[in-house]
Enzyme design. Structure first.
Site, mmCIF file in Angstrom:
data_model
loop_
_atom_site.group_PDB
_atom_site.id
_atom_site.type_symbol
_atom_site.label_atom_id
_atom_site.label_comp_id
_atom_site.label_asym_id
_atom_site.label_seq_id
_atom_site.Cartn_x
_atom_site.Cartn_y
_atom_site.Cartn_z
ATOM 1 N N ARG A 117 33.787 67.297 74.962
ATOM 2 C CA ARG A 117 34.123 68.576 74.508
ATOM 3 C C ARG A 117 33.260 69.867 74.710
ATOM 4 O O ARG A 117 34.017 70.619 74.990
ATOM 5 C CB ARG A 117 34.323 68.443 72.777
ATOM 6 C CG ARG A 117 35.585 67.751 72.298
ATOM 7 C CD ARG A 117 35.413 67.726 70.581
ATOM 8 N NE ARG A 117 34.315 66.867 70.477
ATOM 9 C CZ ARG A 117 33.962 66.537 69.191
ATOM 10 N NH1 ARG A 117 34.836 66.658 68.532
ATOM 11 N NH2 ARG A 117 32.694 65.811 68.987
ATOM 12 N N SER A 118 31.979 69.598 74.516
ATOM 13 C CA SER A 118 31.113 70.750 74.795
ATOM 14 C C SER A 118 30.197 70.322 76.001
ATOM 15 O O SER A 118 29.645 69.057 75.837
ATOM 16 C CB SER A 118 30.671 71.221 73.698
ATOM 17 O OG SER A 118 30.179 70.217 72.851
ATOM 18 N N HIS A 154 35.655 44.331 69.317
ATOM 19 C CA HIS A 154 34.773 45.261 68.675
ATOM 20 C C HIS A 154 33.532 44.694 68.039
ATOM 21 O O HIS A 154 33.152 44.867 66.917
ATOM 22 C CB HIS A 154 35.773 45.843 67.244
ATOM 23 C CG HIS A 154 35.445 47.111 66.966
ATOM 24 N ND1 HIS A 154 36.253 48.067 66.442
ATOM 25 C CD2 HIS A 154 34.316 48.012 67.097
ATOM 26 C CE1 HIS A 154 35.732 49.274 66.456
ATOM 27 N NE2 HIS A 154 34.553 49.031 66.606
ATOM 28 N N ARG A 202 25.571 60.811 71.612
ATOM 29 C CA ARG A 202 24.135 59.941 71.526
ATOM 30 C C ARG A 202 24.360 58.573 72.221
ATOM 31 O O ARG A 202 23.347 58.264 73.193
ATOM 32 C CB ARG A 202 23.699 59.534 70.097
ATOM 33 C CG ARG A 202 23.258 60.704 69.276
ATOM 34 C CD ARG A 202 23.160 60.379 67.921
ATOM 35 N NE ARG A 202 24.454 60.182 67.279
ATOM 36 C CZ ARG A 202 24.740 60.840 66.251
ATOM 37 N NH1 ARG A 202 24.032 61.545 65.410
ATOM 38 N NH2 ARG A 202 26.175 60.874 65.708
ATOM 39 N N ARG A 228 37.326 53.813 70.736
ATOM 40 C CA ARG A 228 38.256 53.401 69.556
ATOM 41 C C ARG A 228 39.753 52.983 70.245
ATOM 42 O O ARG A 228 39.827 53.868 71.134
ATOM 43 C CB ARG A 228 38.512 54.583 68.563
ATOM 44 C CG ARG A 228 37.395 54.583 67.467
ATOM 45 C CD ARG A 228 37.473 53.299 66.506
ATOM 46 N NE ARG A 228 36.572 53.718 65.424
ATOM 47 C CZ ARG A 228 35.433 53.233 65.503
ATOM 48 N NH1 ARG A 228 34.781 52.635 66.506
ATOM 49 N NH2 ARG A 228 34.545 53.178 64.520
ATOM 50 N N ILE A 269 34.605 51.458 74.777
ATOM 51 C CA ILE A 269 33.984 51.180 73.639
ATOM 52 C C ILE A 269 34.084 52.140 72.728
ATOM 53 O O ILE A 269 33.306 52.144 71.695
ATOM 54 C CB ILE A 269 32.300 50.760 73.911
ATOM 55 C CG1 ILE A 269 31.953 51.799 74.332
ATOM 56 C CG2 ILE A 269 32.366 49.620 75.052
ATOM 57 C CD1 ILE A 269 30.292 51.756 74.402
ATOM 58 N N GLU A 299 44.062 47.230 66.586
ATOM 59 C CA GLU A 299 43.164 45.786 66.256
ATOM 60 C C GLU A 299 43.202 45.565 64.801
ATOM 61 O O GLU A 299 43.264 46.543 63.935
ATOM 62 C CB GLU A 299 41.689 46.247 66.949
ATOM 63 C CG GLU A 299 40.839 47.360 65.949
ATOM 64 C CD GLU A 299 39.577 47.539 66.697
ATOM 65 O OE1 GLU A 299 39.607 47.800 68.022
ATOM 66 O OE2 GLU A 299 38.439 47.500 66.192
HETATM 67 C C1 DGY Z 1 31.221 52.216 64.824
HETATM 68 O O1 DGY Z 1 29.969 52.143 63.933
HETATM 69 O O2 DGY Z 1 31.957 53.007 64.841
HETATM 70 C C2 DGY Z 1 31.361 50.829 65.511
HETATM 71 O O3 DGY Z 1 32.597 50.862 66.309
HETATM 72 C C3 DGY Z 1 31.358 49.788 64.738
HETATM 73 O O4 DGY Z 1 32.500 49.939 63.611
#
Ligand code: DGY
Length: 337
Positions: free
Chosen positions: A189-190, A297, A168, A250, A248, A279
């Site tokens: 992945r798909s 984050h 999304r 992980r 953005i 982190e």
């Molecule tokens: C999430 O919702 O995954 C954002 O990275 C906040 O942790």
């Protein structure tokens, strides 16, 4: 351990644990139905403290800073649900939670647009050297800034954006890129359905082709043990020297040390990072560089969205403790009705 107990709570109310500071209104709402042990001091608990906090409660609201695994659950015999205030749930060992009969939930959808906005903001700040430029001003160095060929940035408009992770949020970023006249390529992945690809005007490519051809690469995929360090020295070396890399997703998806070395060597132009390996610690090599934009984050951190995330997590927790299916149940096998 710094836990405050609402002493007015009725003895009969079920006990829950709130692992980090949340909005006072949300806490007050929870206190209507539960005895709330809350860490409003907002200190990150050690694994031992977390294990202790989870023993004797029936539900918990947590964030990515709490790792919910077999160890954390080892004394939590009464625990029924752990609701994450986050869409990503790599802090959950879902099989361990299922084995312990603990429902797991997350907060999808409510943060999609806010996070996509931020991805774009970080991309722009990175490509156009916004934070680096600001430091020139703050350090009183504007007069040393060349008027014509000052440290120059890279264009976004009409460039090629490579999105790795086309869920999304990735699709939200692709749609924003259309407004900048960008060509969008993606790897996932798909592959998306034809209709979804069309809505984003995005072309599916291999990861290697994406890295070779994109002017800007943005990572928006969930972390799994399989994609640990999926962007390391070898992958960065495929990118254009003029390219930017934005994460953005992980920490751990990018090898942060390899990235710092590549940024220092000029293998790529710049990077923007909202997430880091280990982190809230940041690799010290990254801190030495001016061609990296760092954020703590905050991709989903707007007033409206964080409130919506907390409200959704509360809804998930309350549903589970009410014997109903939480709207965002992850381990669906635990709810048979
Ligand atoms: C999430 O919702 O995954 C954002 O990275 C906040 O942790």
């Amino acid at each position: 351990m710094n836990i405050s107990v609402n002493t007015q709570a009725l003895m009969s109310k079920p006990k829950i644990f709130v692992a980090r500071a949340i909005f006072p209104e949300a806490l007050a709402k929870l206190e209507e139905s539960f005895e709330v042990l809350s860490n409003q001091a907002d200190r990150i608990f050690t694994p031992q403290e977390l294990q202790k906090a989870l023993s004797g409660v029936v539900g918990a609201l947590v964030t990515g800073s709490e790792r919910i695994d077999a160890g954390a659950l080892s004394e939590a015999s009464g625990l029924k649900v752990v609701a994450n205030i986050s869409v990503g749930y790599n802090n959950f060992d879902v099989p361990a939670m299922s084995t312990a009969g603990v429902m797991a939930s997350n907060t999808p959808d409510v943060l999609t647009d806010t996070t996509a906005d931020f991805g774009f903001a970080l991309l722009m700040a990175t490509a156009r050297r916004i934070t680096e430029s600001e430091h020139w001003i703050r350090n009183g160095k504007w007069d040393q800034w060349s008027i014509v060929n000052n440290p120059l940035g890279m264009d976004l408009h009409h460039s090629t954006l490579g999105i790795i992770g086309m869920g999304r949020i990735g699709q939200g970023i692709a749609k924003r890129a259309l407004g900048f006249g960008m060509k969008v390529i993606y790897h996932n992945r798909s592959r998306l359905s034809e209709a979804d690809e069309k809505a984003c005007d995005a072309t599916y490519v291999s990861k290697e082709d994406l890295l070779r051809n994109a002017d800007h690469v943005i990572l928006v995929l969930p972390y799994t043990s399989e994609n640990h360090h999926m962007i390391g020295a070898k992958e960065i070396a495929l990118m254009k020297p003029s390219a930017t890399l934005v994460n953005i997703a992980r920490g751990g998806i990018v090898d942060d040390l390899a990235l710092a070395q590549a940024l220092k060597a000029g293998t790529i132009f710049a990077a923007g990072l909202d997430v880091f390996e280990g982190e809230p610690k940041v690799n010290p090599e990254l801190l030495k560089l001016s061609n990296v934009v760092l954020a703590p984050h905050i991709a989903s951190a707007t007033e409206k969205t964080r409130r919506a995330m907390v409200d959704l997590a509360v809804e998930n927790l309350s549903a589970a403790l009410d014997g109903k299916r939480p709207p965002n149940l992850i381990n669906a096998e635990l709810f048979k009705n």
